[in-house]
Scaffold this motif. Structure first.
Motif, PDB file in Angstrom:
ATOM      1  N   VAL A   1       0.852  -1.183   0.000  1.00 22.77           N
ATOM      2  CA  VAL A   1       0.000   0.000   0.000  1.00 22.77           C
ATOM      3  C   VAL A   1       0.890   1.235   0.000  1.00 22.77           C
TER       4      VAL A   1
ATOM      5  N   ALA B   1      -7.081  -2.028   3.370  1.00 24.91           N
ATOM      6  CA  ALA B   1      -6.341  -2.053   2.104  1.00 24.91           C
ATOM      7  C   ALA B   1      -5.640  -3.390   1.876  1.00 24.91           C
TER       8      ALA B   1
ATOM      9  N   VAL C   1       1.415   4.994   1.401  1.00 19.59           N
ATOM     10  CA  VAL C   1       1.033   5.930   2.455  1.00 19.59           C
ATOM     11  C   VAL C   1       1.857   7.185   2.228  1.00 19.59           C
TER      12      VAL C   1
ATOM     13  N   CYS D   1      -0.683  11.706   7.818  1.00 21.96           N
ATOM     14  CA  CYS D   1      -1.170  10.577   7.006  1.00 21.96           C
ATOM     15  C   CYS D   1      -0.749   9.248   7.617  1.00 21.96           C
ATOM     16  N   ILE D   2       0.498   9.186   8.046  1.00 18.95           N
ATOM     17  CA  ILE D   2       1.011   7.953   8.644  1.00 18.95           C
ATOM     18  C   ILE D   2       0.264   7.647   9.935  1.00 18.95           C
TER      19      ILE D   2
ATOM     20  N   ARG E   1      -2.744   8.554  10.784  1.00 18.26           N
ATOM     21  CA  ARG E   1      -4.116   8.134  10.451  1.00 18.26           C
ATOM     22  C   ARG E   1      -4.145   6.685   9.967  1.00 18.26           C
ATOM     23  N   ALA E   2      -3.189   6.336   9.117  1.00 20.00           N
ATOM     24  CA  ALA E   2      -3.154   4.971   8.586  1.00 20.00           C
ATOM     25  C   ALA E   2      -2.884   3.943   9.687  1.00 20.00           C
ATOM     26  N   LEU E   3      -1.975   4.267  10.600  1.00 24.85           N
ATOM     27  CA  LEU E   3      -1.604   3.309  11.640  1.00 24.85           C
ATOM     28  C   LEU E   3      -2.649   3.210  12.748  1.00 24.85           C
TER      29      LEU E   3
ATOM     30  N   THR F   1      -8.306   1.804  10.657  1.00 19.05           N
ATOM     31  CA  THR F   1      -8.425   0.496   9.997  1.00 19.05           C
ATOM     32  C   THR F   1      -8.059   0.567   8.517  1.00 19.05           C
ATOM     33  N   LEU F   2      -7.500   1.699   8.085  1.00 20.86           N
ATOM     34  CA  LEU F   2      -7.207   1.876   6.664  1.00 20.86           C
ATOM     35  C   LEU F   2      -6.254   0.815   6.117  1.00 20.86           C
ATOM     36  N   LEU F   3      -5.170   0.548   6.834  1.00 25.08           N
ATOM     37  CA  LEU F   3      -4.217  -0.454   6.341  1.00 25.08           C
ATOM     38  C   LEU F   3      -4.825  -1.847   6.349  1.00 25.08           C
TER      39      LEU F   3
ATOM     40  N   SER G   1       1.760  -3.104  13.642  1.00 23.11           N
ATOM     41  CA  SER G   1       2.796  -2.141  13.266  1.00 23.11           C
ATOM     42  C   SER G   1       3.666  -1.792  14.465  1.00 23.11           C
TER      43      SER G   1
END
Length: 66
Positions: free
Chosen positions: A16, A37, A18, A24-25, A27-29, A32-34, A44
């Motif tokens: 993915v 995806a 990022v 942004c990082i 939010r992704a971590l 549930t975005l990661l 992590s």
């Protein structure tokens, strides 16, 4: 699944993108975005560790360009 930073995009498997902004990082971590995806659970490293790894990679790239 553990997150692996692949700056060259050459490692096998699903990946993915990022963006490199800290917000942004985070939010992704945190969300549930990661997981969505990658379609599997993601474990992590702590955010600061993840950001440090990205900064190290960017520094190496910058030095290689000089």
């Amino acid at each position: 699944m553990h997150l692996v930073v692949d700056p060259h995009g050459k490692l096998p498997g699903r990946g993915v993108y990022v963006c490199l902004r800290r917000a942004c990082i985070e939010r992704a971590l945190k969300g549930t975005l990661l997981r969505q995806a990658l379609r599997q659970e993601v474990v992590s490293a702590p955010l600061d560790e993840f950001v440090h790894k990205l900064v190290s990679i960017l520094e190496e790239r910058a030095i290689a360009c000089v």
